[in-house]
Design a protein around this motif. Structure first.
Motif, short mmCIF file in Angstrom:
data_model
loop_
_atom_site.label_atom_id
_atom_site.label_comp_id
_atom_site.label_asym_id
_atom_site.label_seq_id
_atom_site.Cartn_x
_atom_site.Cartn_y
_atom_site.Cartn_z
N ASP A 220 -15.27 -4.01 -3.11
CA ASP A 220 -16.09 -5.16 -3.50
C ASP A 220 -16.09 -5.31 -5.02
OD1 ASP A 220 -17.86 -7.29 -3.41
OD2 ASP A 220 -19.64 -6.00 -3.33
N GLY A 221 -15.52 -6.42 -5.50
CA GLY A 221 -15.52 -6.72 -6.93
C GLY A 221 -14.48 -5.98 -7.74
N GLN A 222 -13.68 -5.11 -7.12
CA GLN A 222 -12.65 -4.37 -7.85
C GLN A 222 -11.47 -5.28 -8.20
OE1 GLN A 222 -12.59 -1.10 -8.82
NE2 GLN A 222 -14.67 -0.74 -8.03
N ALA A 223 -10.85 -5.01 -9.35
CA ALA A 223 -9.66 -5.77 -9.74
C ALA A 223 -8.56 -5.55 -8.71
CB ALA A 223 -9.20 -5.33 -11.12
N PHE A 224 -7.93 -6.63 -8.28
CA PHE A 224 -6.98 -6.56 -7.19
C PHE A 224 -5.68 -7.26 -7.58
CE2 PHE A 224 -7.41 -5.13 -2.81
CZ PHE A 224 -6.21 -5.53 -2.26
N VAL A 225 -4.57 -6.69 -7.11
CA VAL A 225 -3.24 -7.29 -7.29
C VAL A 225 -2.72 -7.67 -5.91
CG1 VAL A 225 -0.90 -6.98 -8.16
CG2 VAL A 225 -2.83 -5.82 -9.29
N SER A 226 -2.32 -8.93 -5.77
CA SER A 226 -1.86 -9.42 -4.46
C SER A 226 -0.56 -10.20 -4.62
CB SER A 226 -2.93 -10.31 -3.83
OG SER A 226 -2.43 -10.95 -2.66
N VAL A 227 0.18 -10.30 -3.53
CA VAL A 227 1.30 -11.24 -3.52
C VAL A 227 0.75 -12.66 -3.44
CG1 VAL A 227 3.06 -9.69 -2.59
CG2 VAL A 227 1.47 -10.81 -1.04
N PHE A 228 1.62 -13.63 -3.64
CA PHE A 228 1.19 -15.02 -3.73
C PHE A 228 0.35 -15.45 -2.53
CE2 PHE A 228 4.94 -16.43 -6.63
CZ PHE A 228 4.32 -15.82 -7.70
N PHE B 195 -12.23 -9.75 3.53
CA PHE B 195 -13.32 -9.67 2.57
C PHE B 195 -14.41 -10.68 2.89
CE2 PHE B 195 -10.41 -7.05 0.27
CZ PHE B 195 -11.18 -6.29 -0.60
N ALA B 196 -14.01 -11.89 3.26
CA ALA B 196 -15.01 -12.91 3.60
C ALA B 196 -15.82 -12.48 4.81
CB ALA B 196 -14.32 -14.24 3.86
N GLY B 197 -15.15 -11.89 5.81
CA GLY B 197 -15.85 -11.44 7.01
C GLY B 197 -16.84 -10.33 6.73
N ALA B 198 -16.55 -9.53 5.70
CA ALA B 198 -17.46 -8.44 5.33
C ALA B 198 -18.49 -8.88 4.31
CB ALA B 198 -16.65 -7.27 4.79
N GLY B 199 -18.38 -10.11 3.86
CA GLY B 199 -19.31 -10.61 2.86
C GLY B 199 -19.13 -9.96 1.50
N LYS B 200 -17.90 -9.56 1.16
CA LYS B 200 -17.62 -8.88 -0.09
C LYS B 200 -16.70 -9.71 -0.97
CE LYS B 200 -20.04 -5.46 1.39
NZ LYS B 200 -21.42 -5.22 0.86
N GLU B 201 -16.72 -9.41 -2.28
CA GLU B 201 -15.91 -10.17 -3.23
C GLU B 201 -14.50 -9.60 -3.31
OE1 GLU B 201 -15.60 -11.29 -8.01
OE2 GLU B 201 -17.15 -9.89 -7.29
N TRP B 202 -13.54 -10.47 -3.10
CA TRP B 202 -12.14 -10.08 -3.29
C TRP B 202 -11.70 -10.67 -4.63
CZ3 TRP B 202 -7.16 -12.56 -1.12
CH2 TRP B 202 -6.07 -11.69 -1.34
N ARG B 203 -11.62 -9.84 -5.67
CA ARG B 203 -11.39 -10.32 -7.03
C ARG B 203 -9.92 -10.12 -7.41
NH1 ARG B 203 -12.14 -8.62 -12.55
NH2 ARG B 203 -12.61 -6.48 -11.90
N VAL B 204 -9.12 -11.12 -7.12
CA VAL B 204 -7.69 -11.07 -7.43
C VAL B 204 -7.49 -11.46 -8.89
CG1 VAL B 204 -5.41 -11.95 -6.88
CG2 VAL B 204 -7.08 -11.60 -5.05
N ILE B 205 -6.93 -10.56 -9.68
CA ILE B 205 -6.69 -10.87 -11.09
C ILE B 205 -5.20 -11.08 -11.37
CG2 ILE B 205 -8.72 -9.56 -11.78
CD1 ILE B 205 -6.75 -7.41 -12.86
N LEU B 206 -4.35 -10.71 -10.40
CA LEU B 206 -2.91 -10.88 -10.60
C LEU B 206 -2.25 -11.17 -9.27
CD1 LEU B 206 -0.29 -10.71 -12.31
CD2 LEU B 206 -0.28 -8.24 -11.86
N GLU B 207 -1.45 -12.24 -9.23
CA GLU B 207 -0.62 -12.55 -8.06
C GLU B 207 0.85 -12.37 -8.45
OE1 GLU B 207 -1.35 -16.20 -5.96
OE2 GLU B 207 -3.46 -16.23 -6.58
N THR B 208 1.61 -11.73 -7.57
CA THR B 208 3.04 -11.54 -7.81
C THR B 208 3.81 -12.08 -6.61
OG1 THR B 208 3.25 -9.38 -6.77
CG2 THR B 208 2.49 -9.43 -9.05
N GLU B 209 5.09 -12.31 -6.80
CA GLU B 209 5.91 -12.82 -5.70
C GLU B 209 6.29 -11.71 -4.72
OE1 GLU B 209 9.83 -15.68 -4.92
OE2 GLU B 209 9.37 -14.93 -6.94
N TYR B 210 6.44 -10.48 -5.25
CA TYR B 210 6.95 -9.40 -4.41
C TYR B 210 6.03 -8.18 -4.48
CZ TYR B 210 11.16 -12.24 -4.78
OH TYR B 210 12.06 -13.29 -4.76
N PHE B 211 6.05 -7.40 -3.40
CA PHE B 211 5.30 -6.15 -3.36
C PHE B 211 5.74 -5.19 -4.47
CE2 PHE B 211 4.79 -7.12 1.33
CZ PHE B 211 3.41 -7.31 1.26
#
Length: 297
Positions: free
Chosen positions: A188-196, A209-225
């Protein structure tokens, strides 16, 4: 005139041995069979190959001339038989593979290294393309094997689907690195890196995250794992990875942890639909499927 290789082999053996008896022993045939083949060959050629002298067969001048051509022909047939055996054993040929970067960068070179170890005459062309590009290029039919993220149109290719369960990657100094299993509550609220956000894992994580009522804080999106993993290794944030990429990078610079609820990720091994795969392609397909199987759930 139609000569056959048995006649030429018989002629070669007699030239080497000097008698039909010895030639028969060399070829593991009966002496009458050798004599019959020689007679048929001379009849077809229209000239004598040998004259008898004190129980031996002495080659004629014509035989010496013909011997050179016969040896070349038999050598070519032997070479053709050797090539056929090499092809049959998957040790000769050319293979074109196209793959999305997630497995093309490290995993496939490892598998290809294993595959090529005892196949010195095999050449492979490995191309890395995005799954979208692969799906667009497949109808062109210029590849032998493809690996792409799903979904794929199975009307143009034969698809062997594999389903993976994604994991989370953290820097060893991350405060959650000691946790055995990560959850939306812990992240919850942790900096997260996700694909696009177009990627299937993005939607699943957002829903988790929405189902758990928690914040998904994506700070970076990348094209590939692969890029997401590199970011996690540098402490940018927690990254979602497919298990293949995670396995390739597991070590001192990164911590891999399971995540609940499960985030699914599907890829497919693809073969052209309108042509039979070569023996070489089928052998690599079997090896690739076997090496990917432990990651699939």
């Amino acid at each position: 005139m139609r000569l056959n290789w048995q006649q030429l082999a018989c002629f070669r053996a007699i030239m080497a041995c000097g008698t039909t008896t010895a030639a028969a022993e060399m070829l593991n045939l009966s002496q009458p069979s050798i004599s019959s083949r020689l007679s048929n060959l001379e009849h077809q050629l229209g000239f004598d190959l040998f004259v008898r002298e004190k129980g031996r067969l002495i080659p004629t001048a014509e035989a010496h001339h013909f011997h050179t051509v016969a040896l070349q022909t038999l050598d070519s047939l032997d070479r053709a038989a050797d090539v056929a055996q090499e092809i049959r054993n998957g040790r000769l040929g050319y293979l074109t593979i196209v793959s999305y970067p997630g497995v093309a960068m490290q995993f496939l070179p490892q598998v290809l290294g294993e595959f090529l170890e005892n196949r010195p005459a095999v050449r492979v062309k490995l191309q890395s393309r995005s799954s979208r590009e692969i799906r667009e290029l497949f109808p062109v039919n210029w590849f032998d094997i493809g690996i792409s993220e799903l979904p794929v149109d199975d009307t143009v290719v034969d698809v062997t689907p594999l389903s993976f369960e994604c994991v989370m990657a953290l820097h060893p100094d991350h405060p959650l690195a000691s946790e055995a299993v990560l959850t939306p509550a812990l992240l919850d609220g942790q900096a997260f890196v996700s694909v696009f956000h177009e990627h299937s894992t993005y939607r699943q994580l957002a829903e988790a995250f929405a189902g758990a009522g928690k914040e998904w804080r994506v700070i970076l999106e990348t094209e590939y794992f692969e890029a997401a993993c590199s970011a996690a290794m540098r402490g940018v944030g927690v990254a979602v990875l497919d298990p293949v990429t995670a396995r390739m990078h597991a070590g001192a610079d990164i911590v891999i942890r399971p995540f609940l609820p499960a985030i699914r990720y599907g890829i497919g091994i693809l073969l052209p639909k309108n042509r039979q795969p070569s023996l070489l392609a089928q052998q690599f397909f079997d090896l690739l499927k076997g090496r990917l199987a432990p990651f699939s759930q």
